[in-house]
Design a protein around this motif. Structure first.
Motif, PDB file in Angstrom:
ATOM      1  N   LEU A 295       0.957  -1.112  -0.134  1.00 23.49           N
ATOM      2  CA  LEU A 295       0.089  -0.052  -0.056  1.00 23.49           C
ATOM      3  C   LEU A 295       0.826   1.236   0.087  1.00 23.49           C
ATOM      4  O   LEU A 295       0.415   2.133  -0.288  1.00 23.49           O
ATOM      5  N   CYS A 296       2.096   0.973   0.416  1.00 23.09           N
ATOM      6  CA  CYS A 296       3.024   2.216   0.391  1.00 23.09           C
ATOM      7  C   CYS A 296       4.510   1.643   0.140  1.00 23.09           C
ATOM      8  O   CYS A 296       5.095   0.918   0.900  1.00 23.09           O
TER       9      CYS A 296
ATOM     10  N   SER B  13     -12.415   0.938  -0.113  1.00 23.41           N
ATOM     11  CA  SER B  13     -11.434   2.120  -0.467  1.00 23.41           C
ATOM     12  C   SER B  13     -10.820   2.785   0.824  1.00 23.41           C
ATOM     13  O   SER B  13      -9.705   3.233   1.067  1.00 23.41           O
ATOM     14  N   ASN B  14     -11.722   2.895   1.928  1.00 22.96           N
ATOM     15  CA  ASN B  14     -11.415   3.382   3.121  1.00 22.96           C
ATOM     16  C   ASN B  14     -10.031   2.598   3.963  1.00 22.96           C
ATOM     17  O   ASN B  14      -9.665   3.174   4.696  1.00 22.96           O
ATOM     18  N   TYR B  15      -9.988   1.240   3.410  1.00 26.70           N
ATOM     19  CA  TYR B  15      -9.233   0.547   4.373  1.00 26.70           C
ATOM     20  C   TYR B  15      -7.857   1.007   4.026  1.00 26.70           C
ATOM     21  O   TYR B  15      -6.738   0.393   4.772  1.00 26.70           O
ATOM     22  N   THR B  16      -7.637   1.645   2.856  1.00 28.86           N
ATOM     23  CA  THR B  16      -6.177   2.193   2.616  1.00 28.86           C
ATOM     24  C   THR B  16      -5.596   2.925   3.904  1.00 28.86           C
ATOM     25  O   THR B  16      -4.350   3.167   3.927  1.00 28.86           O
ATOM     26  N   ASN B  17      -6.118   3.487   4.436  1.00 29.27           N
ATOM     27  CA  ASN B  17      -6.240   4.400   5.770  1.00 29.27           C
ATOM     28  C   ASN B  17      -6.492   3.980   7.107  1.00 29.27           C
ATOM     29  O   ASN B  17      -6.937   4.486   7.852  1.00 29.27           O
TER      30      ASN B  17
ATOM     31  N   LEU C 230      -7.188  -3.556  -2.919  1.00 30.73           N
ATOM     32  CA  LEU C 230      -8.170  -3.896  -2.028  1.00 30.73           C
ATOM     33  C   LEU C 230      -9.470  -4.220  -2.551  1.00 30.73           C
ATOM     34  O   LEU C 230     -10.134  -4.965  -2.006  1.00 30.73           O
ATOM     35  N   GLU C 231      -9.824  -3.891  -3.758  1.00 28.70           N
ATOM     36  CA  GLU C 231     -11.119  -4.020  -4.237  1.00 28.70           C
ATOM     37  C   GLU C 231     -11.022  -5.753  -4.602  1.00 28.70           C
ATOM     38  O   GLU C 231     -11.911  -6.384  -4.274  1.00 28.70           O
ATOM     39  N   LYS C 232      -9.986  -6.128  -5.206  1.00 31.20           N
ATOM     40  CA  LYS C 232      -9.592  -7.498  -5.322  1.00 31.20           C
ATOM     41  C   LYS C 232      -9.646  -8.441  -4.104  1.00 31.20           C
ATOM     42  O   LYS C 232     -10.050  -9.353  -4.071  1.00 31.20           O
ATOM     43  N   LEU C 233      -8.995  -7.774  -3.142  1.00 30.63           N
ATOM     44  CA  LEU C 233      -8.877  -8.535  -1.675  1.00 30.63           C
ATOM     45  C   LEU C 233     -10.345  -8.587  -1.093  1.00 30.63           C
ATOM     46  O   LEU C 233     -10.463  -9.590  -0.540  1.00 30.63           O
TER      47      LEU C 233
ATOM     48  N   GLY D 237     -10.810 -10.844   2.536  1.00 28.34           N
ATOM     49  CA  GLY D 237      -9.389 -10.957   2.368  1.00 28.34           C
ATOM     50  C   GLY D 237      -8.628 -10.258   3.490  1.00 28.34           C
ATOM     51  O   GLY D 237      -7.748 -10.610   3.708  1.00 28.34           O
ATOM     52  N   TRP D 238      -9.224  -8.991   3.610  1.00 21.07           N
ATOM     53  CA  TRP D 238      -8.384  -8.022   4.765  1.00 21.07           C
ATOM     54  C   TRP D 238      -8.588  -8.825   5.981  1.00 21.07           C
ATOM     55  O   TRP D 238      -7.361  -9.090   6.602  1.00 21.07           O
ATOM     56  N   GLU D 239      -9.698  -9.260   6.347  1.00 21.14           N
ATOM     57  CA  GLU D 239      -9.976 -10.074   7.569  1.00 21.14           C
ATOM     58  C   GLU D 239      -9.041 -11.312   7.598  1.00 21.14           C
ATOM     59  O   GLU D 239      -8.243 -11.575   8.648  1.00 21.14           O
TER      60      GLU D 239
END
Length: 180
Positions: free
Chosen positions: A23-24, A125-129, A165-168, A172-174
């Motif tokens: 992400l960074c 998209s909010n998950y980037t931050n 993140l949309e693919k994940l 996927g995040w969890e």
């Protein structure tokens, strides 16, 4: 809340999301060289947290970048409400100016309920931050400039992150073991 647990959760987020998902693209280099200072504030009130911020701004600007390139200032409980945290981020940016550090230090904000304007709370998209705890990231502008010079299309990072993140997806995040 135990500081070690807060730091461990933050490191997991850095390793699995920020670095793991790229992400960074600039984070890995400073992280593996132990140049990321992680500070957990135990302030009981906002004034105390802002005093911690003042100390960290002074510390970072005085520190050798080869030793400490960036600082994450975390408060695990005081700023749980995102709107309050967002207001505090504005105050933190004013503190940068008050310290005469405009153009020297920049602040990025991360929060468990981070929400970009114009988005719904659970949009990926909010998950980037999104971070495990409310976090102010104090960055050296010189480091940002060097990193941006090494990455030819730095403006595309945000768009790429949203695609990743949309693919994940949230599931996927969890699955990364990160707090939602």
């Amino acid at each position: 809340m135990n500081q070690d647990d807060v730091i461990a959760a933050t490191r997991l987020w850095l390793e699995k999301a920020v670095i793991g998902l790229n992400l960074c693209p600039f984070a890995k280099a400073v992280y593996v060289k132990n140049q990321v200072r992680i500070v957990v504030s135990e302030a009981r009130h906002l004034d105390g947290f802002l005093e911690d911020l003042d100390r960290e701004l002074d510390y970072l600007v005085a520190a050798d970048p080869a030793e400490t390139d960036t600082t994450l200032l975390i408060h695990p409980t005081l700023l749980a409400d995102f709107l309050v945290f967002n207001d505090v981020t504005g105050i933190a940016e004013e503190a940068v100016e008050e310290h005469g550090l405009e153009g020297v230090i920049q602040i990025a904000s991360f929060h468990p309920q981070f929400q970009f304007e114009g988005t719904e709370p659970d949009e990926i998209s909010n998950y980037t931050n999104r971070a495990p705890y409310p976090t102010l990231h104090l960055l050296r502008e010189d480091s940002i400039a060097r990193a941006a010079a090494a990455f030819p299309d730095a403006a595309a990072i945000f768009e790429r992150n949203i695609e990743v993140l949309e693919k994940l997806g949230v599931a996927g995040w969890e699955s990364l073991g990160l707090k939602r």
